[in-house]
Design a protein around this motif. Sequence first.
Motif, PDB file in Angstrom:
ATOM      1  N   GLN A  62      72.450  47.343  49.613  1.00 41.02           N
ATOM      2  CA  GLN A  62      73.084  46.453  48.644  1.00 41.02           C
ATOM      3  C   GLN A  62      74.436  46.010  49.200  1.00 41.02           C
ATOM      4  OE1 GLN A  62      72.701  47.864  44.437  1.00 41.02           O
ATOM      5  NE2 GLN A  62      71.761  49.657  45.374  1.00 41.02           N
ATOM      6  N   GLY A  63      74.970  44.957  48.611  1.00 41.97           N
ATOM      7  CA  GLY A  63      76.333  44.520  48.939  1.00 41.97           C
ATOM      8  C   GLY A  63      76.497  44.105  50.395  1.00 41.97           C
ATOM      9  N   ALA A 111      69.308  42.532  47.139  1.00 39.00           N
ATOM     10  CA  ALA A 111      69.191  43.841  47.784  1.00 39.00           C
ATOM     11  C   ALA A 111      68.118  43.724  48.859  1.00 39.00           C
ATOM     12  CB  ALA A 111      68.828  44.924  46.778  1.00 39.00           C
ATOM     13  N   VAL A 112      68.087  44.717  49.742  1.00 36.89           N
ATOM     14  CA  VAL A 112      67.045  44.765  50.769  1.00 36.89           C
ATOM     15  C   VAL A 112      66.328  46.107  50.650  1.00 36.89           C
ATOM     16  CG1 VAL A 112      66.518  44.744  53.237  1.00 36.89           C
ATOM     17  CG2 VAL A 112      68.350  43.280  52.344  1.00 36.89           C
ATOM     18  N   ALA A 113      65.017  46.050  50.385  1.00 36.06           N
ATOM     19  CA  ALA A 113      64.206  47.267  50.317  1.00 36.06           C
ATOM     20  C   ALA A 113      63.494  47.457  51.641  1.00 36.06           C
ATOM     21  CB  ALA A 113      63.190  47.144  49.177  1.00 36.06           C
ATOM     22  N   ARG A 114      63.557  48.680  52.161  1.00 32.31           N
ATOM     23  CA  ARG A 114      62.972  48.952  53.485  1.00 32.31           C
ATOM     24  C   ARG A 114      61.977  50.110  53.409  1.00 32.31           C
ATOM     25  NH1 ARG A 114      68.024  50.062  57.093  1.00 32.31           N
ATOM     26  NH2 ARG A 114      66.776  49.306  58.826  1.00 32.31           N
ATOM     27  N   PRO A 115      60.826  49.858  52.823  1.00 26.52           N
ATOM     28  CA  PRO A 115      59.843  50.929  52.649  1.00 26.52           C
ATOM     29  C   PRO A 115      59.341  51.455  53.989  1.00 26.52           C
ATOM     30  CG  PRO A 115      58.880  48.796  52.128  1.00 26.52           C
ATOM     31  CD  PRO A 115      60.352  48.563  52.320  1.00 26.52           C
ATOM     32  N   ARG A 116      58.895  52.721  53.956  1.00 26.12           N
ATOM     33  CA  ARG A 116      58.406  53.373  55.183  1.00 26.12           C
ATOM     34  C   ARG A 116      56.900  53.520  55.217  1.00 26.12           C
ATOM     35  NH1 ARG A 116      62.661  56.450  57.869  1.00 26.12           N
ATOM     36  NH2 ARG A 116      64.594  55.966  56.787  1.00 26.12           N
ATOM     37  N   THR A 117      56.251  53.259  54.108  1.00 23.87           N
ATOM     38  CA  THR A 117      54.798  53.428  54.035  1.00 23.87           C
ATOM     39  C   THR A 117      54.193  52.311  53.188  1.00 23.87           C
ATOM     40  OG1 THR A 117      54.895  54.718  51.989  1.00 23.87           O
ATOM     41  CG2 THR A 117      55.026  55.957  54.077  1.00 23.87           C
TER      42      THR A 117
END
Lengths: 472, 472
Positions: free
Chosen positions: A24-25, A47-53
Amino acid sequence: MTLLDTPTLLETLSRILRPEDLLQGDAVRARSAAWGWTGADGCQALAVARPRTTEQVAAVLRACHEQDQPVVTHGGVTGLVKGSVASTSELVLSLDRMTEIEEVDPLERAMTVQAGATLESVQQAARTAGFCYAVDLGARGQCTIGGNIATNAGGNNVIRWGMTRQQVLGLEAVLADGTVISDLSTMLKNNAGYDLKQLFIGTEGTLGVVTRAVLRMHTLPTSFNTALLALPDYASMHRVLRVAQQRLGADLAAFEVLWDDFYRLVTTPPAQGQPPLDQGFPLYVLVEAQGTSADRDGEIFRDAILHCMDEGLVADSVVAMSSNDRQRLWDLRDDVEQLARIAPFRTFDVSLPLRSTEEYVERVTRRIRSRWPEGHVVTFGHLGDGNIHFAIGVGEGGPKIVEAIEAAVYEPLADYGGSVSAEHGVGTEKQPYLHLTRDAAQIELMRTLKGALDPKNLLNPGRVLPPRLDRG
Amino acid sequence: MTLLDTPTLLETLSRILRPEDLLQGDAVRARSAAWGWTGADGCQALAVARPRTTEQVAAVLRACHEQDQPVVTHGGVTGLVKGSVASTSELVLSLDRMTEIEEVDPLERAMTVQAGATLESVQQAARTAGFCYAVDLGARGQCTIGGNIATNAGGNNVIRWGMTRQQVLGLEAVLADGTVISDLSTMLKNNAGYDLKQLFIGTEGTLGVVTRAVLRMHTLPTSFNTALLALPDYASMHRVLRVAQQRLGADLAAFEVLWDDFYRLVTTPPAQGQPPLDQGFPLYVLVEAQGTSADRDGEIFRDAILHCMDEGLVADSVVAMSSNDRQRLWDLRDDVEQLARIAPFRTFDVSLPLRSTEEYVERVTRRIRSRWPEGHVVTFGHLGDGNIHFAIGVGEGGPKIVEAIEAAVYEPLADYGGSVSAEHGVGTEKQPYLHLTRDAAQIELMRTLKGALDPKNLLNPGRVLPPRLDRG
């Protein structure tokens, strides 16, 4: 929080993802919004979501679906049509934590990879196993397989191996509502019902988020035969292409055309490249065969070139006699950085039938030069595939100028049944011109698909499909 | 008729079509309902409409849409999964009046054809122009390009050229409501929005009626090198395939495997074929390279075979030294009429990963033989593509027996990620087994597509997608 409270989207995401996987930010602003050339600032997303699966991707999308949250998917952010530029109300879903090459299977000639793996890492993994991955393009170090699939990336070897669509054996994608569609099959043949993976290839992330793929590996070529030919005219080029197809057969791997203007740019200082052939011919062709019979392929290749010379199709030629020679020829083709000398400029990516190429290129050039006599029109392309790139610079100019240049390039295509996007996709940049290639019925059917798979219009909203005119 | 009357469907159709293009009664019954092997009687449809133009197809479909009339599309009626068997309440829409090869374009290496053109006529037109059309299969004289596209037909050369999907550059199809989606482009590259033609390839006519197509033409090979190899085991077969791929490269055009049982059948009288190699080896491979350097390709091919012999991968081999030799080897592979000797029998078409082939074939064979010790399991296939065909005969038997045989073939596939249909499609015959290859989410997404494109469920209704269980 009581049971009656609805958690905010970010609260929900923070339960799905580790803290370092939800940016965020300033951490968002520090990220790239789009490929440098398009000139956009840092990422503006909420925001940036960075899932691993895949499960995390599904959980994120489910949460967004429940809260009507638009999502923009990021791979390597090397696209050229502004599809990745997110607004402050959009969540970026980045696949940059999912970079694993999960399996390389020599027997099935297939590799299973996560969508965030770079093209280069995929190429390298195939090579390590003794195979080649067939797609190659300049952004290989940054662009991801997921992005390649979402945009059906092309590149230099399409004439031999096809585009990314032809490399995908199996695919896993997540729909807008979080449903996982997983078909990680390694089989060449599977006609058991609709081939759903086609929905996610080349649809620029608007119908689902690609999470994993099974890719074909091909036999690693053991011979590379390369030549640069100077050609007197288009008719000769067409005949040289025919000879190359007939004599090199399935080994013909590249037929790249450099117009005089491009050749001059990359062989004139400050460019490093020396001109292996004189400047001033109308067209230059970089032709390459990739084969598996190293001791015989060279002769076949040289015979083909000699045949073209004997027939008077080729004005002059140079055949690479070493891998260094080969590299020097390719360096000319790939030295697009010289385009900076005509900056500011815009690049274009179109395709059209071969027979119309000459007339079309002349029309575009004339239209630009008639308005901007000092303007630059630099032309090159994968002409074996009917694919032309232009770089056009007319000096500084505002949106009206850009619009006039775009019109000069795109409008004539309608007369030839050409495409406003051969390989770069539509994004937001080419929407105003999509109607030149696709009629109303086709665009309406695209909308029907989008409505069926993403009824809330949450995945890469506003990309590919232009807004309906009747809604303003 | 007053203005208040609604004309019947047949009245409406009779205004769209010439009298000889709208069949009723005995003229309908005289037509084939399905390919001979499936044992169906004559066509039972309420009528057969035979439009001559895309506009007529659109008008017929529009009329049917207005009156909620289900339509079954007929090409050459050579499908093997009963998709073409129409009930008395269904209208057959036959493309058999639209057989024209409209254009053959050597420069763009593309041909534009109507959907009712037979595969053979397309192959012939390409050859006449000095090219080849890449798909070939036994039904070539009857099957149509429209049917090939609707079923994504495969055949003998998939290992080199891919299936029908890879041959289609442009496509015209009519939706259930009569909307024409026309993209008759000749270009290899076109990423201007969704690639809509993929919707109509391999979806067995359930999403639209294919009316015209632009097909790729490839370089006509000038050399054909063919051998029959006897192999001691599966491991050797996998290694021979690898050698063939590495040494023959893109010229490898066929890798057909004949199991011992199949080889014995086609080389034992009353079969005409003589056994070019002794009977009794576990596996035989028919391998072929198709190249463009006639004076060099033979040596490369023989070197590859010799290499396999030297490595002990091949127990015995025969290399065709003439086109007659070649034909004799292919005649063995193609002599499926010998299967009549185990009649009544059922044929199967499945695919699975190469590594699981041995275990799978043994499981199927064991399961059949344990119940029917005198039963026949004859095995052959395009193994370079992971595609196996079985012909299984256990003597006379009713539906319960058929079901038991189907279960023996299909159920084990789930353990290997195999497909219940490699190239024949689903039709109605394979619906009960689709769930073994496609999970619930995939089948639901297929339904979503069907619902979006054909909300009244009028095009080939009941084909491909099994009825929902919850609706009985």
